[in-house]
Motif scaffolding. Sequence first.
Motif, PDB file in Angstrom:
ATOM      1  N   VAL B  10       0.859  -1.187   0.000  1.00 35.87           N
ATOM      2  CA  VAL B  10       0.000   0.000   0.000  1.00 35.87           C
ATOM      3  C   VAL B  10       0.892   1.233   0.000  1.00 35.87           C
ATOM      4  O   VAL B  10       1.970   1.235   0.591  1.00 35.87           O
ATOM      5  CB  VAL B  10      -0.971   0.054   1.214  1.00 35.87           C
ATOM      6  N   VAL B  13      -1.577   8.008   0.080  1.00 35.82           N
ATOM      7  CA  VAL B  13      -2.023   9.026  -0.877  1.00 35.82           C
ATOM      8  C   VAL B  13      -2.140  10.372  -0.165  1.00 35.82           C
ATOM      9  O   VAL B  13      -1.422  11.323  -0.473  1.00 35.82           O
ATOM     10  CB  VAL B  13      -3.372   8.619  -1.532  1.00 35.82           C
ATOM     11  N   GLU B  17      -5.838   7.887   3.391  1.00 33.83           N
ATOM     12  CA  GLU B  17      -6.094   7.147   2.146  1.00 33.83           C
ATOM     13  C   GLU B  17      -4.814   6.499   1.612  1.00 33.83           C
ATOM     14  O   GLU B  17      -3.757   7.129   1.585  1.00 33.83           O
ATOM     15  CB  GLU B  17      -6.668   8.122   1.107  1.00 33.83           C
ATOM     16  N   GLU B  19      -3.329   3.675  -1.564  1.00 32.69           N
ATOM     17  CA  GLU B  19      -3.615   2.865  -2.747  1.00 32.69           C
ATOM     18  C   GLU B  19      -2.885   1.538  -2.585  1.00 32.69           C
ATOM     19  O   GLU B  19      -1.695   1.503  -2.284  1.00 32.69           O
ATOM     20  CB  GLU B  19      -3.153   3.545  -4.030  1.00 32.69           C
ATOM     21  N   ARG B  27      -5.509  -3.227  -8.229  1.00 32.24           N
ATOM     22  CA  ARG B  27      -5.392  -2.030  -7.408  1.00 32.24           C
ATOM     23  C   ARG B  27      -6.687  -1.728  -6.695  1.00 32.24           C
ATOM     24  O   ARG B  27      -7.764  -1.961  -7.230  1.00 32.24           O
ATOM     25  CB  ARG B  27      -5.068  -0.810  -8.294  1.00 32.24           C
ATOM     26  N   THR B  29      -8.356   1.264  -3.609  1.00 31.42           N
ATOM     27  CA  THR B  29      -8.153   2.379  -2.686  1.00 31.42           C
ATOM     28  C   THR B  29      -8.686   1.983  -1.323  1.00 31.42           C
ATOM     29  O   THR B  29      -9.753   1.390  -1.222  1.00 31.42           O
ATOM     30  CB  THR B  29      -8.920   3.612  -3.206  1.00 31.42           C
ATOM     31  N   ASP B  31      -9.380   3.485   2.740  1.00 25.84           N
ATOM     32  CA  ASP B  31      -9.480   4.710   3.516  1.00 25.84           C
ATOM     33  C   ASP B  31     -10.150   4.375   4.846  1.00 25.84           C
ATOM     34  O   ASP B  31     -10.777   3.318   4.984  1.00 25.84           O
ATOM     35  CB  ASP B  31     -10.303   5.756   2.750  1.00 25.84           C
TER      36      ASP B  31
END
Lengths: 143, 143
Positions: B10, B13, B17, B19, B27, B29, B31
């Motif tokens: 990971v 970002v 958060e 990615e 992939r 995301t 959060d």
Amino acid sequence: MGKEIKTAAVRWVEGLEFEAITGSEHRLTLDANVKAGGQNHGPSPMELLLVGLAGCTGMDIVDVLKKKRQEVTGLEVRVEGTRAETYPMVYTDIQVTYVVRGKNVSQKAVEDAIQLSETKYCSASAMLGKAARITSRYEVLPE
Amino acid sequence: MGKEIKTAAVRWVEGLEFEAITGSEHRLTLDANVKAGGQNHGPSPMELLLVGLAGCTGMDIVDVLKKKRQEVTGLEVRVEGTRAETYPMVYTDIQVTYVVRGKNVSQKAVEDAIQLSETKYCSASAMLGKAARITSRYEVLPE
């Protein structure tokens, strides 16, 4: 206030492909890899455990280093899980590598943040650590 | 042949958060939710553990029922995890609900499939079951 409850559901699509929806209303596709009889249309369930672990401890590190007023400009958490050769093929060993980038980030602060995550805050680490030996290492790099 | 290794990474970002990229090259995301200081731009790490568990056992059920020549037309696996109130806030209890749809699907076959998954095949269940009490129930519905 009651206890916190998290939810998720998966619905079979075809083959070994499933669509997941989480309580937070995010969707993702899961699949097994070709070797395991799937079509690799999405991450595998066991990969998601690693993603959860990486994200969980990554959030802790960001949070703790921010509180310690460290100027972090980048963080990557890589996780590698080695599976047992016999069913249920749990991860017996999980290696976590933290790569922290920033301006004059203190090595001590990074070590403290990792230790706090591993021993106090990270729920995923606490859970998976009951079944696997989790080890970690880190690098601090200039921005 | 060496042991199977799974990987994930990971990358931060902003905020909480991240990615993620899995070894299978997918992939997603991640959060935290707003209450936990995030912006809910993706599933949370602890939700991903539940998705992994649901997907893992779901794949087992599909596989076993296919071997048992059951005409399954639909499967949903819902998972609910109750967290401890104190850090590291692990899931103490996880409830798994299987909803199987099909043509004359045998209740016994479903029970056997769930039991095989829980006790023999499902890696995620075996791992999370070291930390949480996992219970399950099922419904078999006509197509």
